[in-house]
Enzyme design. Structure first.
Site, mmCIF file in Angstrom:
data_model
loop_
_atom_site.group_PDB
_atom_site.id
_atom_site.type_symbol
_atom_site.label_atom_id
_atom_site.label_comp_id
_atom_site.label_asym_id
_atom_site.label_seq_id
_atom_site.Cartn_x
_atom_site.Cartn_y
_atom_site.Cartn_z
ATOM 1 N N HIS A 267 -8.848 -5.380 -0.428
ATOM 2 C CA HIS A 267 -9.028 -4.363 0.609
ATOM 3 C C HIS A 267 -10.222 -4.634 1.508
ATOM 4 C CE1 HIS A 267 -9.050 0.048 1.896
ATOM 5 N NE2 HIS A 267 -7.829 -0.371 2.149
ATOM 6 N N HIS A 497 -9.532 5.862 9.997
ATOM 7 C CA HIS A 497 -9.284 4.864 8.959
ATOM 8 C C HIS A 497 -10.621 4.325 8.465
ATOM 9 C CE1 HIS A 497 -7.687 1.020 7.209
ATOM 10 N NE2 HIS A 497 -6.761 1.858 6.809
#
Length: 660
Positions: A267, A497
């Site tokens: 990630h 985000h």
């Protein structure tokens, strides 16, 4: 579907993701594979969660009505300011950063590709390529074909903006559709890769989600043939698909990050940019796809241009924050030969001007002193060693802001308000909180109304995943949720985000520290203790930077406006041009955050008539346990096609063409 509790409502869609569920290793899921035939045109070409994939399909093929019905009945309305204090709840769907590895797959495709195995030097050509050079010929989305973004904005000069004395080098990405003044001071990926920043020699892109064709187009034409290393976590079909995407580009090579613990993801979002003039490190929160750089709120930390260490000079080029050593340690944790050349390159450059601390997570089980190297224990260590105790610290809240939520146990004591909160509460060596802390915890996660009125509308929910299985097991979490509001940066309508964590003062006028990171609110990202606290287990790769007042007080090249000795003053307007305010910290959203409302209607979303009936009965039965009754006369149904009557307790629900 949507559910409602004492603290508002939230939208739920089913998901295969759950940390408690074991992956089926013998039969990988194909839920995230591009569909064949006609449907393929509406599928994203990159690895992503089912939530993002579904949102993409809805955006590319919206519901169309026939006859007198209007598509506007289901289209999200343009955002309007509302004075209501009772906005709607939160969005749930399959997770972007905690999906089972088996569900993160892509089109298999019979493509012979080679993962880069040997060590590659950023200065030269990479060891192995994925195919012959030349962009693929394929249909592109119109919005991506158009060169809608110019490197130099009308209201700013990028180079001057980056070099005019901003001590923090913390930026937001540009957002299409907001007032131009809120993009004066923001960056696009094309700005970062611009020749204004240096003559590019090679680059490495670390990320979760790649659209290779789009990424290549973000580089200036003169740099598109330079070596690019893509560091990813894809496996099996997803890996094959990424290789197929990269194959036409001779200058692109790939490095697979090892993910040996179930449910882990790669990630991290970082760029390593090697120039003829030096080296730059960029740590950010955006996937390398068009949607993440278009109408979302994203964060970027941009390093100074690090010069090459002159041969024969003394000193390792280390910063007071030990950023260089920590970055090298993070890259070494991959144990990947393609990164050896980049490690050597970092060692050859002077990173002494860095004024942030690196906080990373890498998959593994860590004991003893190794626990302090990663995850929330790394944050705890830095706060213990480089901050000072604050009087009446219990009144200083914790703020966490994120775009995805993982499983945290059946009650708050299992992880969130025990080991994780203890790490975030740490202030100095004597600042450790014993027992349960009373410090407030504010968790910022967009509500349904935030999403509905956003620039993207409901498809924005695809980037705000929270699985139904997880949500049903932790209803206690709902009372901590706060709405997204970012008038300070003009981004209330740009769904976040970005992921940030901080420790503000009781009046929210100052902060003790600020962290921008790729890590969402999950044990997979931050780590969780095992073996009675003797071992920290982390599933995923994550990376972020920590801003501490103590580091900036040591600086001599800028004037810093600090609140007392141990905190930053919060900037009132994120894009303020005042030289005095430039030294205050630019928090990208509004403080204090506003708690979810409790008097909102519940909205249930279902894919079929049967599912809707099932959800209604489930809500009805669950409500009865608390003495609540479903008001059938006020229950309305909006559909995209004719359905039979829905009967509850002998009463028929009303079918409408729109919700008012």
């Amino acid at each position: 579907m949507s559910r409602e509790g004492d603290y508002g409502k939230w939208t739920i869609s089913s998901s295969d993701e759950s940390e408690e569920e074991k992956p089926k290793v013998d039969k990988p899921s194909t839920s995230s594979l591009p569909l064949a035939g006609q449907g393929a045109a509406n599928e994203p070409r990159y690895t992503c969660s089912e939530a993002r994939r579904a949102a993409h399909r809805r955006k590319m093929a919206p519901v169309k009505f026939s006859g007198t019905e209007s598509a506007s009945a289901v289209s999200p309305p343009k955002r309007q300011k509302s004075s209501s204090q009772e906005d709607l709840g939160w969005c749930l769907s399959s997770s972007d950063d905690e999906l089972q590895p088996e569900t993160q797959q892509k089109q298999p495709g019979k493509v012979e590709v080679k993962e880069e195995k040997g060590s590659s030097s950023p200065q030269g050509h990479t060891a192995e390529r994925t195919g012959n050079h030349g962009p693929p010929v394929r249909h592109r989305l119109k919005e991506e074909e158009e060169d809608e973004y110019k490197t130099s904005g009308e209201c700013q000069d990028i180079w001057d903006m980056v070099n005019k004395g901003n001590p923090f080098q913390f930026y937001l990405t540009r957002v299409s559709g907001i007032k131009p003044k809120y993009n004066c001071g923001a960056l696009h990926i094309r700005d970062i890769l611009s020749p204004l920043f240096g003559t590019l020699v090679s680059s490495a892109q670390f990320n979760y989600c790649f659209d290779v064709d789009w990424l290549v187009k973000q580089y200036p034409p003169e740099f598109r043939n330079k070596p690019i290393l893509l560091v990813h976590g894809d496996k099996r079909e997803a890996k094959a698909h990424l290789h197929a995407e990269a194959k036409p580009y001779e200058n692109i090579s790939l490095c697979q990050a090892k993910l040996d613990i179930a449910f882990g993801t790669h990630h991290t979002k970082m760029m390593l940019l090697l120039y003829e003039e030096g080296l730059r490190v960029v740590i950010h929160t955006a996937n390398l796809i068009h949607a993440d750089w278009h109408q979302k709120t994203q964060g970027i930390w941009l390093s100074p241009l690090y010069p090459r260490i002159v041969h024969g000079t003394h000193g390792p080029g280390e910063s007071p924050t030990h950023f260089k050593a920590d970055l090298v340690s993070y890259l070494m944790a991959y144990n990947a030969p393609p990164l050896k050349g980049w490690i050597d390159t970092i060692q050859e450059h002077d990173l002494s001007e860095t004024n942030v601390y690196l906080i990373g997570s890498t998959p593994g089980r860590f004991q003893g002193d190794q626990k302090d190297n990663w995850g929330h224990f790394r944050l705890r260590k830095l706060l213990r060693e480089h901050t000072s105790p604050i009087p009446k610290a219990e009144a200083w809240p914790i703020v966490g802001q994120f775009s995805s939520i993982g499983s945290m146990g059946t009650d708050e004591s299992k992880w969130l308000c025990s080991e994780f909160k203890e790490s975030l509460l740490t202030l100095g060596k004597d600042g450790r909180t014993l027992g349960k802390s009373t410090a407030p915890l504010h968790l910022i996660y967009p509500s349904v109304e935030n999403v509905r009125t956003s620039l993207e509308g409901y498809p924005a929910g695809g980037s705000l995943p929270y699985s139904i299985q997880t949500a049903e097991k932790q209803n206690w979490l709902h009372s901590y949720f706060h709405k997204w509001s970012a008038e300070t940066s003009g981004r209330s309508s740009a769904m976040p985000h970005i992921k940030t964590y901080m420790r503000p003062s009781p009046d929210f006028s100052s902060i003790a520290w600020f962290l921008v990171t790729s890590a969402n609110l999950s044990k997979a990202a931050w780590g969780a203790l095992e073996k009675n606290g003797a071992q920290l287990m982390i599933r995923s790769y994550e990376l972020g930077v920590l801003f501490l007042p103590s580091v900036f007080k040591m600086g001599c090249n800028h004037r810093f406006l600090l609140q007392g000795l141990d905190s930053f003053k919060v900037r009132q307007k994120f894009f303020s041009g005042s030289q005095e305010l430039m030294a205050s910290f630019p928090v990208p959203y509004d403080l204090p955050p506003e708690l979810y409302g409790s008097k909102d209607d519940t909205t249930l979303l279902a894919a079929s008539e049967e599912d809707l009936k099932h959800l209604l009965m489930k809500i009805k039965d669950h409500s009865l346990q608390y003495g609540l009754y479903l008001n059938v006369k006020k229950t309305k149904t909006l559909t995209t096609r004719p359905i039979s009557d829905i009967i509850i307790n002998g009463e028929k629900t009303e079918v409408v063409k729109n919700f008012v």
